[in-house]
Scaffold this active site. Structure first.
Site, PDB file in Angstrom:
ATOM      1  N   CYS A  62       0.701  -1.369   0.129  1.00 35.83           N
ATOM      2  CA  CYS A  62       0.297   0.159   0.108  1.00 35.83           C
ATOM      3  C   CYS A  62       0.705   1.410  -0.247  1.00 35.83           C
ATOM      4  CB  CYS A  62      -1.076   0.313   1.350  1.00 35.83           C
ATOM      5  SG  CYS A  62      -2.140  -1.213   1.059  1.00 35.83           S
ATOM      6  N   HIS A 107      -2.024   7.681   7.060  1.00 36.53           N
ATOM      7  CA  HIS A 107      -2.461   6.224   6.318  1.00 36.53           C
ATOM      8  C   HIS A 107      -3.973   5.940   6.771  1.00 36.53           C
ATOM      9  CE1 HIS A 107      -2.307   2.697   4.320  1.00 36.53           C
ATOM     10  NE2 HIS A 107      -2.192   1.492   5.249  1.00 36.53           N
ATOM     11  N   GLU A 160      -0.815   4.447  14.657  1.00 31.81           N
ATOM     12  CA  GLU A 160      -0.007   6.124  13.507  1.00 31.81           C
ATOM     13  C   GLU A 160       0.077   7.253  14.216  1.00 31.81           C
ATOM     14  OE1 GLU A 160      -1.038   8.040   9.647  1.00 31.81           O
ATOM     15  OE2 GLU A 160      -2.266   6.623   9.876  1.00 31.81           O
ATOM     16  N   LYS A 163      -9.754   7.969   3.402  1.00 32.55           N
ATOM     17  CA  LYS A 163      -9.652   6.928   3.421  1.00 32.55           C
ATOM     18  C   LYS A 163     -11.654   6.341   3.375  1.00 32.55           C
ATOM     19  CE  LYS A 163      -5.485   3.983   2.794  1.00 32.55           C
ATOM     20  NZ  LYS A 163      -4.393   5.261   2.539  1.00 32.55           N
ATOM     21  N   HIS A 213      -9.843   1.823   0.592  1.00 29.47           N
ATOM     22  CA  HIS A 213      -8.267   1.615   0.705  1.00 29.47           C
ATOM     23  C   HIS A 213      -8.056   0.906  -0.619  1.00 29.47           C
ATOM     24  CE1 HIS A 213      -4.319   1.029   1.332  1.00 29.47           C
ATOM     25  NE2 HIS A 213      -4.689  -0.039   2.237  1.00 29.47           N
ATOM     26  N   PHE A 245       2.043  -3.534   4.005  1.00 32.23           N
ATOM     27  CA  PHE A 245       2.000  -5.231   4.008  1.00 32.23           C
ATOM     28  C   PHE A 245       3.454  -5.419   4.242  1.00 32.23           C
ATOM     29  CE2 PHE A 245      -2.277  -6.759   3.986  1.00 32.23           C
ATOM     30  CZ  PHE A 245      -3.016  -6.412   4.900  1.00 32.23           C
TER      31      PHE A 245
END
Length: 417
Positions: A165, A305, A316, A337, A342, A403
């Site tokens: 991502c 994110h 985060e 998002k 996403h 990831f």
């Protein structure tokens, strides 16, 4: 050595809340949810039955049937958004040195729909290997920038970055560095993804990564909310034209913003989970600020994110509090998002575009769907909840994580002529 300045001169977007850059921005400011029940396949046996699909999309609106059959949807999306961005940048392609124009793209997966369909076709064909001759060139993640360069004759650097991502944010950082080191005048960058497929949904469901809020899809992506239960899968593409400042100025280009820094780091912790203390995220933001020569207290806005996962959102925000200290409460923090879902490898691109337009227009898009306070989140933070907020922005940061522990961060500045 003296580094060249790099600016943004063109934007393009194809997203779940708008199929052009203007529609996308209007959807962001309005707090529009792009989530709805999946239309691409039967979801009866799936745990999650919704996603953020691109709406009212038909390949034949953009390509003839013969060409469309040669392109996976992720490559179609890439071509469409990049063409919009190139048009927006208003190049005279006959006067550009095409050896100094590159395409650096991001995709976390690539042609997963093509791969799925070819394997299903083989399995349903009694083992007879009747594969489409375009199977491989449709599937590979690097084909998107290849098509963009072929269509426009761009002969500079051409490749795809793959870091889950964080892919398109990594692509932007590479593009930034190629230009400021003097290797290119212009680079088309961004990312695309089209993973709302049987395999994509099934795989993420098996990981327990997706929200299962089937009773209310439009509110399923709810970053920072105490009731969040996973991310919502999206699809689409974002394209950004980066250009050396003097090159842009010489041709009288419209300039949206300056790209002043990029940072990267690794969590070195887990295949899919973030470090619980946000150590890698803390480091990537510090690396970005250091690269830009910008102090933490100069940052006005952060597009996080913010995927709407129980672990990721808290980690985060912890990292933001550590990096920015008391100034953190003065920053407009948001997660777009909540509206787009996403977009995996394309997330960094469309979220960078959101940051750039927020800076240009003085409006921070909201984090929608927030109803319940999470006691694990610092209550002093301004998470731009539910409604857009007007704000003069000089520096805007965009965070993306993938990831594997891949972290990327890009910093934009309102241009000082």
């Amino acid at each position: 050595m003296d580094l060249k300045r790099v600016v943004v001169t063109g934007l393009g977007a194809l997203t779940p809340i708008g199929n052009t850059i203007n529609e996308y921005w209007e959807g962001l400011v309005a707090g529009k949810s792009g989530c709805a029940p999946i239309t691409y396949f039967d979801t009866e046996n799936f745990k999650t039955k919704f996603a953020c699909e691109v709406k009212n999309y038909s390949p034949t609106d953009y390509f003839d049937r013969k060409e469309a059959r040669k392109l996976d949807k992720f490559a179609q999306f890439a071509i469409i958004s990049s063409e919009e961005a190139i048009k927006d940048a208003a190049f005279d392609l006959d006067k550009v040195d095409k050896f100094r124009v590159g395409v650096i793209w991001g995709a976390g997966i690539g042609g997963i729909e093509t791969f799925q369909e070819e394997v299903l076709g083989y399995a349903n064909g009694n083992g007879t290997p009747r594969f489409n001759p375009f199977f491989i060139p449709k599937m590979i993640a690097d084909i998107a920038p290849g098509h963009i360069s072929i269509r426009n004759g761009f002969m500079g650097p051409n490749y795809t970055t793959v870091s889950a991502c964080a892919s398109s944010a990594n692509a932007m950082i590479d593009a930034l560095n190629y230009i400021r080191l003097g290797h290119c005048d212009v680079i088309i960058t961004g990312g695309s993804e089209a993973a709302v497929t049987i395999a994509g949904m099934g795989g993420f469901n098996a990981m327990h990564a997706l929200s299962t809020r089937n009773e209310s899809p439009e509110t399923a992506s709810r970053p920072f909310d105490a009731t969040r239960d996973g991310f919502v899968l999206g699809e689409g593409s974002g394209a950004i034209v980066l250009e050396e400042y003097e090159h842009a100025k010489a041709r009288g280009a419209k300039i949206y913003a300056e790209v002043v820094g990029g940072g990267m780091s690794s969590d070195a912790h887990h295949m899919t989970a973030p470090h619980p203390d946000g150590i890698g995220v803390e480091r990537v933001m510090l690396n970005c600020l250091r690269d830009a020569g910008v102090r933490p207290e100069q940052v006005d806005a952060i597009n996080t994110h913010g995927t709407s996962t129980p672990l990721g959102d808290v980690a985060e925000l912890k990292a933001i509090t550590k990096v920015f200290g008391e100034h953190a409460s003065s920053i407009n923090i948001n997660s777009t998002k909540s509206m787009t879902g996403h977009l995996l490898g394309a997330a960094g691109a469309i979220e960078a575009i959101a940051s750039i337009l927020a800076m240009q227009k003085g409006i921070v898009p909201p984090t929608i769907n927030h109803t319940t306070v999470d006691d694990n989140i610092d209550s002093s933070l301004n998470l731009t909840l539910n409604k857009a907020q007007k704000r003069e922005i000089k520096y805007a940061m965009s965070n993306t994580f993938g990831f594997g522990g891949h972290n990327a961060c890009v910093l934009f500045k309102k241009l000082d002529e």
